[in-house]
Motif scaffolding. Sequence first.
Motif, PDB file in Angstrom:
ATOM      1  N   THR A 178      43.578  48.975  42.991  1.00 55.05           N
ATOM      2  CA  THR A 178      42.515  48.004  42.737  1.00 55.05           C
ATOM      3  C   THR A 178      41.893  48.235  41.375  1.00 55.05           C
ATOM      4  O   THR A 178      41.678  47.287  40.612  1.00 55.05           O
ATOM      5  N   ARG A 179      41.598  49.501  41.059  1.00 50.68           N
ATOM      6  CA  ARG A 179      41.021  49.818  39.739  1.00 50.68           C
ATOM      7  C   ARG A 179      41.950  49.375  38.621  1.00 50.68           C
ATOM      8  O   ARG A 179      41.507  48.779  37.640  1.00 50.68           O
ATOM      9  N   LYS A 180      43.245  49.636  38.754  1.00 54.32           N
ATOM     10  CA  LYS A 180      44.208  49.255  37.715  1.00 54.32           C
ATOM     11  C   LYS A 180      44.296  47.737  37.578  1.00 54.32           C
ATOM     12  O   LYS A 180      44.288  47.202  36.476  1.00 54.32           O
ATOM     13  N   ALA A 181      44.368  47.028  38.705  1.00 53.66           N
ATOM     14  CA  ALA A 181      44.477  45.573  38.680  1.00 53.66           C
ATOM     15  C   ALA A 181      43.240  44.917  38.082  1.00 53.66           C
ATOM     16  O   ALA A 181      43.327  43.900  37.403  1.00 53.66           O
ATOM     17  N   ALA A 182      42.070  45.518  38.336  1.00 54.07           N
ATOM     18  CA  ALA A 182      40.815  44.979  37.820  1.00 54.07           C
ATOM     19  C   ALA A 182      40.532  45.436  36.391  1.00 54.07           C
ATOM     20  O   ALA A 182      39.626  44.917  35.743  1.00 54.07           O
ATOM     21  N   GLY A 183      41.309  46.401  35.909  1.00 55.62           N
ATOM     22  CA  GLY A 183      41.094  46.900  34.553  1.00 55.62           C
ATOM     23  C   GLY A 183      39.810  47.686  34.410  1.00 55.62           C
ATOM     24  O   GLY A 183      39.130  47.592  33.396  1.00 55.62           O
ATOM     25  N   ILE A 184      39.470  48.463  35.436  1.00 55.19           N
ATOM     26  CA  ILE A 184      38.221  49.232  35.398  1.00 55.19           C
ATOM     27  C   ILE A 184      38.499  50.711  35.632  1.00 55.19           C
ATOM     28  O   ILE A 184      39.519  51.091  36.196  1.00 55.19           O
ATOM     29  N   ILE A 185      37.574  51.523  35.171  1.00 59.76           N
ATOM     30  CA  ILE A 185      37.669  52.962  35.364  1.00 59.76           C
ATOM     31  C   ILE A 185      36.714  53.412  36.460  1.00 59.76           C
ATOM     32  O   ILE A 185      36.993  54.319  37.212  1.00 59.76           O
ATOM     33  N   THR A 186      35.588  52.741  36.586  1.00 60.02           N
ATOM     34  CA  THR A 186      34.576  53.101  37.578  1.00 60.02           C
ATOM     35  C   THR A 186      34.432  51.991  38.615  1.00 60.02           C
ATOM     36  O   THR A 186      35.038  50.934  38.494  1.00 60.02           O
ATOM     37  N   ASN A 187      33.616  52.220  39.633  1.00 61.65           N
ATOM     38  CA  ASN A 187      33.394  51.212  40.681  1.00 61.65           C
ATOM     39  C   ASN A 187      32.507  50.083  40.178  1.00 61.65           C
ATOM     40  O   ASN A 187      31.298  50.170  40.214  1.00 61.65           O
ATOM     41  N   ILE A 188      33.139  49.031  39.756  1.00 61.54           N
ATOM     42  CA  ILE A 188      32.401  47.828  39.385  1.00 61.54           C
ATOM     43  C   ILE A 188      32.744  46.796  40.448  1.00 61.54           C
ATOM     44  O   ILE A 188      33.813  46.196  40.449  1.00 61.54           O
ATOM     45  N   LEU A 189      31.839  46.613  41.388  1.00 62.28           N
ATOM     46  CA  LEU A 189      32.145  45.816  42.580  1.00 62.28           C
ATOM     47  C   LEU A 189      32.505  44.374  42.265  1.00 62.28           C
ATOM     48  O   LEU A 189      33.354  43.787  42.950  1.00 62.28           O
ATOM     49  N   ALA A 190      31.901  43.797  41.254  1.00 62.06           N
ATOM     50  CA  ALA A 190      32.206  42.400  40.943  1.00 62.06           C
ATOM     51  C   ALA A 190      33.679  42.231  40.581  1.00 62.06           C
ATOM     52  O   ALA A 190      34.335  41.289  41.017  1.00 62.06           O
ATOM     53  N   LYS A 191      34.210  43.156  39.780  1.00 65.04           N
ATOM     54  CA  LYS A 191      35.613  43.065  39.394  1.00 65.04           C
ATOM     55  C   LYS A 191      36.530  43.348  40.577  1.00 65.04           C
ATOM     56  O   LYS A 191      37.598  42.753  40.703  1.00 65.04           O
ATOM     57  N   ILE A 192      36.116  44.234  41.461  1.00 57.23           N
ATOM     58  CA  ILE A 192      36.896  44.502  42.667  1.00 57.23           C
ATOM     59  C   ILE A 192      36.975  43.230  43.505  1.00 57.23           C
ATOM     60  O   ILE A 192      38.037  42.879  44.028  1.00 57.23           O
ATOM     61  N   CYS A 193      35.871  42.521  43.614  1.00 57.88           N
ATOM     62  CA  CYS A 193      35.856  41.276  44.384  1.00 57.88           C
ATOM     63  C   CYS A 193      36.797  40.237  43.772  1.00 57.88           C
ATOM     64  O   CYS A 193      37.464  39.502  44.503  1.00 57.88           O
ATOM     65  N   VAL A 194      36.873  40.185  42.458  1.00 52.01           N
ATOM     66  CA  VAL A 194      37.790  39.247  41.805  1.00 52.01           C
ATOM     67  C   VAL A 194      39.228  39.573  42.189  1.00 52.01           C
ATOM     68  O   VAL A 194      40.001  38.690  42.557  1.00 52.01           O
ATOM     69  N   VAL A 195      39.592  40.842  42.131  1.00 49.43           N
ATOM     70  CA  VAL A 195      40.953  41.255  42.477  1.00 49.43           C
ATOM     71  C   VAL A 195      41.269  40.936  43.929  1.00 49.43           C
ATOM     72  O   VAL A 195      42.362  40.463  44.255  1.00 49.43           O
ATOM     73  N   LEU A 196      40.321  41.171  44.828  1.00 54.49           N
ATOM     74  CA  LEU A 196      40.533  40.956  46.253  1.00 54.49           C
ATOM     75  C   LEU A 196      40.242  39.519  46.687  1.00 54.49           C
ATOM     76  O   LEU A 196      40.424  39.176  47.854  1.00 54.49           O
ATOM     77  N   ASP A 197      39.781  38.687  45.740  1.00 55.25           N
ATOM     78  CA  ASP A 197      39.436  37.296  46.021  1.00 55.25           C
ATOM     79  C   ASP A 197      38.453  37.210  47.189  1.00 55.25           C
ATOM     80  O   ASP A 197      38.701  36.571  48.213  1.00 55.25           O
ATOM     81  N   CYS A 198      37.327  37.893  47.015  1.00 53.98           N
ATOM     82  CA  CYS A 198      36.301  37.902  48.054  1.00 53.98           C
ATOM     83  C   CYS A 198      34.933  37.962  47.393  1.00 53.98           C
ATOM     84  O   CYS A 198      34.824  38.044  46.179  1.00 53.98           O
TER      85      CYS A 198
END
Length: 54
Positions: free
Chosen positions: A22-42
Amino acid sequence: MTYSYNRLWELFIDRYITKKQTRKAAGIITNILAKICVVLDCSLDDIVEIQMKN
């Protein structure tokens, strides 16, 4: 106020995706929930539950 991330962990399990993937797909190093939601489409409501202390 406390935060529960159980919904997020359940989404990872349901979608057979790891935190690292998820971190790799979102292009993040830390927990950025907004980007995680984009990757998971939620939405944030799908992964975080705010529990109020009594």
